[in-house]
Design a protein around this motif. Sequence first.
Motif, PDB file in Angstrom:
ATOM      1  N   ALA A   6      76.447  10.260  55.063  1.00  0.00           N
ATOM      2  CA  ALA A   6      76.863   8.855  55.160  1.00  0.00           C
ATOM      3  C   ALA A   6      75.940   8.077  56.092  1.00  0.00           C
ATOM      4  CB  ALA A   6      78.301   8.770  55.639  1.00  0.00           C
ATOM      5  N   SER A   7      75.551   8.660  57.210  1.00  0.00           N
ATOM      6  CA  SER A   7      74.668   7.943  58.147  1.00  0.00           C
ATOM      7  C   SER A   7      73.264   7.788  57.577  1.00  0.00           C
ATOM      8  CB  SER A   7      74.638   8.637  59.508  1.00  0.00           C
ATOM      9  OG  SER A   7      74.078   9.922  59.406  1.00  0.00           O
ATOM     10  N   GLN A   8      72.767   8.785  56.847  1.00  0.00           N
ATOM     11  CA  GLN A   8      71.449   8.674  56.211  1.00  0.00           C
ATOM     12  C   GLN A   8      71.457   7.588  55.143  1.00  0.00           C
ATOM     13  OE1 GLN A   8      71.147  12.749  54.931  1.00  0.00           O
ATOM     14  NE2 GLN A   8      69.650  13.234  56.535  1.00  0.00           N
ATOM     15  N   ALA A   9      72.512   7.529  54.351  1.00  0.00           N
ATOM     16  CA  ALA A   9      72.625   6.503  53.312  1.00  0.00           C
ATOM     17  C   ALA A   9      72.686   5.117  53.938  1.00  0.00           C
ATOM     18  CB  ALA A   9      73.865   6.754  52.458  1.00  0.00           C
ATOM     19  N   ASP A  10      73.417   4.972  55.030  1.00  0.00           N
ATOM     20  CA  ASP A  10      73.490   3.675  55.719  1.00  0.00           C
ATOM     21  C   ASP A  10      72.135   3.296  56.309  1.00  0.00           C
ATOM     22  OD1 ASP A  10      76.170   3.446  55.087  1.00  0.00           O
ATOM     23  OD2 ASP A  10      76.871   4.123  57.057  1.00  0.00           O
ATOM     24  N   ASP A  11      71.413   4.266  56.849  1.00  0.00           N
ATOM     25  CA  ASP A  11      70.080   3.993  57.393  1.00  0.00           C
ATOM     26  C   ASP A  11      69.117   3.552  56.291  1.00  0.00           C
ATOM     27  OD1 ASP A  11      70.937   4.657  59.933  1.00  0.00           O
ATOM     28  OD2 ASP A  11      70.057   6.681  59.890  1.00  0.00           O
ATOM     29  N   LEU A  12      69.176   4.216  55.150  1.00  0.00           N
ATOM     30  CA  LEU A  12      68.317   3.830  54.032  1.00  0.00           C
ATOM     31  C   LEU A  12      68.667   2.428  53.547  1.00  0.00           C
ATOM     32  CD1 LEU A  12      66.112   4.487  52.002  1.00  0.00           C
ATOM     33  CD2 LEU A  12      67.862   5.556  50.562  1.00  0.00           C
ATOM     34  N   TYR A  13      69.946   2.131  53.464  1.00  0.00           N
ATOM     35  CA  TYR A  13      70.384   0.791  53.063  1.00  0.00           C
ATOM     36  C   TYR A  13      69.853  -0.265  54.039  1.00  0.00           C
ATOM     37  CZ  TYR A  13      73.304  -3.270  52.335  1.00  0.00           C
ATOM     38  OH  TYR A  13      73.735  -4.554  52.127  1.00  0.00           O
ATOM     39  N   GLU A  14      69.949   0.015  55.336  1.00  0.00           N
ATOM     40  CA  GLU A  14      69.442  -0.916  56.348  1.00  0.00           C
ATOM     41  C   GLU A  14      67.949  -1.148  56.184  1.00  0.00           C
ATOM     42  OE1 GLU A  14      70.018  -0.745  60.757  1.00  0.00           O
ATOM     43  OE2 GLU A  14      71.914   0.150  60.123  1.00  0.00           O
ATOM     44  N   LEU A  15      67.204  -0.078  55.978  1.00  0.00           N
ATOM     45  CA  LEU A  15      65.758  -0.174  55.802  1.00  0.00           C
ATOM     46  C   LEU A  15      65.414  -1.019  54.582  1.00  0.00           C
ATOM     47  CD1 LEU A  15      62.861   0.781  56.567  1.00  0.00           C
ATOM     48  CD2 LEU A  15      63.246   2.670  54.987  1.00  0.00           C
ATOM     49  N   VAL A  16      66.062  -0.734  53.475  1.00  0.00           N
ATOM     50  CA  VAL A  16      65.802  -1.473  52.236  1.00  0.00           C
ATOM     51  C   VAL A  16      66.179  -2.948  52.409  1.00  0.00           C
ATOM     52  CG1 VAL A  16      66.512  -1.713  49.819  1.00  0.00           C
ATOM     53  CG2 VAL A  16      65.987   0.536  50.746  1.00  0.00           C
ATOM     54  N   SER A  17      67.293  -3.213  53.053  1.00  0.00           N
ATOM     55  CA  SER A  17      67.735  -4.602  53.266  1.00  0.00           C
ATOM     56  C   SER A  17      66.771  -5.355  54.170  1.00  0.00           C
ATOM     57  CB  SER A  17      69.134  -4.628  53.891  1.00  0.00           C
ATOM     58  OG  SER A  17      70.067  -4.132  52.980  1.00  0.00           O
ATOM     59  N   GLU A  18      66.303  -4.702  55.230  1.00  0.00           N
ATOM     60  CA  GLU A  18      65.362  -5.348  56.158  1.00  0.00           C
ATOM     61  C   GLU A  18      64.022  -5.647  55.487  1.00  0.00           C
ATOM     62  OE1 GLU A  18      65.528  -6.399  59.424  1.00  0.00           O
ATOM     63  OE2 GLU A  18      67.676  -6.116  59.222  1.00  0.00           O
ATOM     64  N   ARG A  19      63.607  -4.780  54.579  1.00  0.00           N
ATOM     65  CA  ARG A  19      62.302  -4.936  53.929  1.00  0.00           C
ATOM     66  C   ARG A  19      62.371  -5.774  52.655  1.00  0.00           C
ATOM     67  NH1 ARG A  19      58.322  -4.576  56.973  1.00  0.00           N
ATOM     68  NH2 ARG A  19      57.118  -4.516  55.060  1.00  0.00           N
ATOM     69  N   GLN A  20      63.530  -6.235  52.279  1.00  0.00           N
ATOM     70  CA  GLN A  20      63.672  -7.010  51.038  1.00  0.00           C
ATOM     71  C   GLN A  20      62.768  -8.238  51.093  1.00  0.00           C
ATOM     72  OE1 GLN A  20      67.689  -8.024  50.064  1.00  0.00           O
ATOM     73  NE2 GLN A  20      67.167  -8.672  48.015  1.00  0.00           N
ATOM     74  N   GLY A  21      61.979  -8.411  50.050  1.00  0.00           N
ATOM     75  CA  GLY A  21      61.050  -9.533  49.977  1.00  0.00           C
ATOM     76  C   GLY A  21      59.712  -9.236  50.621  1.00  0.00           C
ATOM     77  N   ARG A  22      59.568  -8.063  51.217  1.00  0.00           N
ATOM     78  CA  ARG A  22      58.307  -7.648  51.822  1.00  0.00           C
ATOM     79  C   ARG A  22      57.900  -6.307  51.226  1.00  0.00           C
ATOM     80  NH1 ARG A  22      59.603  -8.066  58.025  1.00  0.00           N
ATOM     81  NH2 ARG A  22      61.631  -7.379  57.316  1.00  0.00           N
ATOM     82  N   SER A  23      56.766  -5.836  51.611  1.00  0.00           N
ATOM     83  CA  SER A  23      56.228  -4.599  51.046  1.00  0.00           C
ATOM     84  C   SER A  23      56.988  -3.368  51.511  1.00  0.00           C
ATOM     85  CB  SER A  23      54.763  -4.433  51.430  1.00  0.00           C
ATOM     86  OG  SER A  23      54.007  -5.483  50.901  1.00  0.00           O
ATOM     87  N   LEU A  24      57.232  -2.482  50.572  1.00  0.00           N
ATOM     88  CA  LEU A  24      57.847  -1.194  50.843  1.00  0.00           C
ATOM     89  C   LEU A  24      57.430  -0.266  49.706  1.00  0.00           C
ATOM     90  CD1 LEU A  24      59.919   0.547  52.478  1.00  0.00           C
ATOM     91  CD2 LEU A  24      61.662  -0.313  50.912  1.00  0.00           C
ATOM     92  N   ILE A  25      56.885   0.876  50.046  1.00  0.00           N
ATOM     93  CA  ILE A  25      56.460   1.830  49.024  1.00  0.00           C
ATOM     94  C   ILE A  25      57.374   3.043  49.087  1.00  0.00           C
ATOM     95  CG2 ILE A  25      54.625   3.373  48.251  1.00  0.00           C
ATOM     96  CD1 ILE A  25      52.633   1.350  49.401  1.00  0.00           C
ATOM     97  N   ILE A  26      57.956   3.362  47.954  1.00  0.00           N
ATOM     98  CA  ILE A  26      58.817   4.542  47.840  1.00  0.00           C
ATOM     99  C   ILE A  26      58.327   5.354  46.649  1.00  0.00           C
ATOM    100  CG2 ILE A  26      61.144   5.360  47.339  1.00  0.00           C
ATOM    101  CD1 ILE A  26      62.216   2.949  48.787  1.00  0.00           C
ATOM    102  N   THR A  27      58.158   6.637  46.851  1.00  0.00           N
ATOM    103  CA  THR A  27      57.760   7.508  45.754  1.00  0.00           C
ATOM    104  C   THR A  27      58.900   8.477  45.462  1.00  0.00           C
ATOM    105  OG1 THR A  27      56.744   9.148  47.203  1.00  0.00           O
ATOM    106  CG2 THR A  27      55.332   7.379  46.397  1.00  0.00           C
TER     107      THR A  27
END
Length: 65
Positions: A6-27
Amino acid sequence: MRQLSASQADDLYELVSERQGRSLIITSNRAPSDRYPLFPNPVVAESSLDRLINASHQVIMNGPS
């Protein structure tokens, strides 16, 4: 990817939300639809993947590595 806690999923959500509209590379070697079961909370899964998929440019590479 392994199933997220649950904490990892929340951290990933935070990261994705903060980077929305900016560059983020996920493979990944999984299709987006295969990632939903990795999240313990379906709401966080939907929100995270929605933000990633709707604004993404996907490069799909088939063939030998």
